[in-house]
Design a protein around this motif. Structure first.
Motif, PDB file in Angstrom:
ATOM      1  N   LEU A  30     -27.482  71.989 -43.596  1.00 34.48           N
ATOM      2  CA  LEU A  30     -28.707  71.276 -43.234  1.00 34.48           C
ATOM      3  C   LEU A  30     -28.411  70.052 -42.370  1.00 34.48           C
ATOM      4  N   LEU A  31     -27.279  69.393 -42.630  1.00 28.87           N
ATOM      5  CA  LEU A  31     -26.920  68.216 -41.832  1.00 28.87           C
ATOM      6  C   LEU A  31     -26.704  68.599 -40.378  1.00 28.87           C
ATOM      7  N   ALA A 323     -25.580  70.109 -53.187  1.00 28.30           N
ATOM      8  CA  ALA A 323     -26.015  71.277 -53.950  1.00 28.30           C
ATOM      9  C   ALA A 323     -27.520  71.239 -54.176  1.00 28.30           C
ATOM     10  N   ALA A 324     -28.055  70.059 -54.467  1.00 28.57           N
ATOM     11  CA  ALA A 324     -29.500  69.938 -54.672  1.00 28.57           C
ATOM     12  C   ALA A 324     -30.254  70.233 -53.372  1.00 28.57           C
ATOM     13  N   ALA A 325     -29.783  69.685 -52.259  1.00 34.10           N
ATOM     14  CA  ALA A 325     -30.427  69.945 -50.971  1.00 34.10           C
ATOM     15  C   ALA A 325     -30.358  71.428 -50.624  1.00 34.10           C
ATOM     16  N   GLY A 326     -29.223  72.079 -50.953  1.00 38.92           N
ATOM     17  CA  GLY A 326     -29.073  73.500 -50.677  1.00 38.92           C
ATOM     18  C   GLY A 326     -29.992  74.368 -51.496  1.00 38.92           C
ATOM     19  N   ARG A 327     -30.299  73.943 -52.714  1.00 38.90           N
ATOM     20  CA  ARG A 327     -31.232  74.709 -53.545  1.00 38.90           C
ATOM     21  C   ARG A 327     -32.648  74.644 -52.985  1.00 38.90           C
ATOM     22  N   GLY A 370     -31.661  60.662 -47.081  1.00 40.14           N
ATOM     23  CA  GLY A 370     -32.890  60.650 -47.865  1.00 40.14           C
ATOM     24  C   GLY A 370     -33.181  61.994 -48.501  1.00 40.14           C
ATOM     25  N   GLN A 371     -32.897  63.066 -47.773  1.00 42.10           N
ATOM     26  CA  GLN A 371     -33.144  64.399 -48.340  1.00 42.10           C
ATOM     27  C   GLN A 371     -32.222  64.695 -49.514  1.00 42.10           C
TER      28      GLN A 371
END
Length: 412
Positions: A30-31, A323-327, A370-371
């Motif tokens: 995502l980055l 991991a949280a952003a990937g979920r 932030g994400q």
């Protein structure tokens, strides 16, 4: 450009069965997507073959050079690899539940296509979801290929596509095709900025015209086959379970970093040099073809390096945040475009063409940070992101329901 650990498709299995390393890789991707897409929003010269003349200071050139070398054409490949890997996880989940997989997968792709079209027309014409939805159809007949044949076909695809692009460059060079016309490009840039500065409806009209007239076809014919090649590599890796805990030894990851890194970096440097020096059309296309050939090497380097880092600090804030952003990859991807639209287009401040490459890069990292924080906070209360919830409901033909995290009282 998450499902039981899928790229941009929600999980089809309970949270405990998720693979943390897959989620972390997807969060990291995502980055890179945000850095590249932010640059596209911020400068109408992005992708034109010419640097923005309004930002030609040495610092501007250095930031563009760095971003092109390290980020462009690298991270959608990682997303694509994870998409193919996750397809194998979805198949395994369907087998465990004794339910047919393909009808649900087709519904998933259908909604992904609809979301992609809406995303392209309303927010960002460079949307990758539509390409994943269309190329994802090919995973159904290709799923029976052995890992060896998946690998062979992927290598052949990447080599053939890169050779074809470089070959077009050679023909352009021989034909004496002139370089990018600065005046024509400036007119196109002015048209973009005019639409952005006229407000919301003008921005939407511009996005629709850009995507429907040329962008979707370019992405399908150019990025689509590259995405398919990475689907195949992910399919092969998933069949071998390479991202399962402990399956891929650290020595293999280090070997990937050491051997693939220099190759991928050389291709990235060549692309960045071409962007700053603006060679003739033929030479620029040849360099693009060679870069396409080496980009998967830098993608592999990033993936291997991040896995080593996540294994070294498995409980660190970075690992948990990624991991949280990937979920919540789909929710975060769409949110990135919404934020960029508010800052750079007629949806809000219309700052496109007005900010430096350094500001844009720092902006991307700030949004990403932030994400990571918001994703961790959201998942303290809910098991999925909102977009993942919608996609999962449509996939399984159920009413959308955002499942909350169940908390047990001490001793309960």
């Amino acid at each position: 450009m998450s499902s039981a650990s899928s790229t941009l498709l929600p999980s089809a299995s309970p949270a405990p069965s998720r693979i943390a390393e897959v989620d972390g890789l997807r969060g990291f991707a995502l980055l890179g997507i945000l850095v590249v897409n932010s640059a596209a929003f911020a400068s109408p010269y992005f992708g034109s073959g010419l640097p923005d003349p309004a930002f030609s200071a040495p610092l501007d050139s250095a930031v563009r050079f760095l971003s092109t070398t390290l980020f462009e054409s690298k991270f959608y490949l990682l997303f694509s690899f994870l998409f193919g890997y996750s397809f194998t996880l979805q198949l395994a989940s369907a087998r465990r539940a004794a339910r047919p997989h393909h009808p649900a997968f087709l519904r998933r792709l259908t909604l992904l296509l609809a979301l992609g079209i809406a995303h392209a027309c309303l927010l960002y014409p460079g949307d990758i979801l539509t390409i994943y939805a269309l190329m994802g159809l090919l995973l159904i007949p290709l799923q029976r290929l052995s890992p060896r044949r998946c690998l062979l076909l992927a290598v052949l695809l990447i080599t053939a596509l890169s050779t074809a692009v470089a070959g077009l460059g050679v023909l352009d060079h021989w034909a004496g095709t002139p370089p990018t016309d600065a005046v024509e490009t400036a007119d196109a840039v002015a048209n973009t900025l005019t639409h952005y500065r006229e407000g919301l409806l003008s921005t939407i009209r511009f996005n629709v015209e850009e995507w429907s007239e040329s962008v979707w076809l370019f992405l399908l014919l150019y990025q689509g086959p590259h995405a398919l090649a990475m689907f195949l590599l992910g399919l092969a890796a998933g069949q071998k379970g390479l991202l399962e805990s402990g399956t891929l030894p650290d020595r293999i990851l280090w070997r990937a970093v050491i051997t693939c890194g220099p190759v991928g970096l050389a291709g990235g440097l060549a692309l960045a040099l071409a962007g700053e020096l603006t060679p003739g059309a033929g030479l620029g296309t040849i360099i693009t073809g060679l870069t396409d050939l080496t980009a998967p090497s830098l993608t592999a380097t990033y993936a291997a390096g991040l896995l080593l880092l996540l294994r070294r600090f498995p409980g660190g804030w970075l690992a948990r945040g990624m991991a949280a952003a990937g979920r919540m990859a789909l929710s975060n991807y769409l949110t990135q475009s919404a934020i960029c639209s508010l800052v750079f287009t007629g949806y809000g401040l219309a700052l496109s063409g007005s900010v430096s490459p350094l500001f844009t890069l720092l902006f991307a990292f700030a949004v990403y940070g932030g994400q990571l924080a918001v994703s961790r906070l959201w998942l303290r209360f809910y098991q999925q992101g909102p977009a993942e919830c919608l996609l999962r409901a449509f996939t399984h033909w159920q009413a959308p329901r955002l499942p909350r995290v169940t908390r047990h009282a001490p001793g309960g």
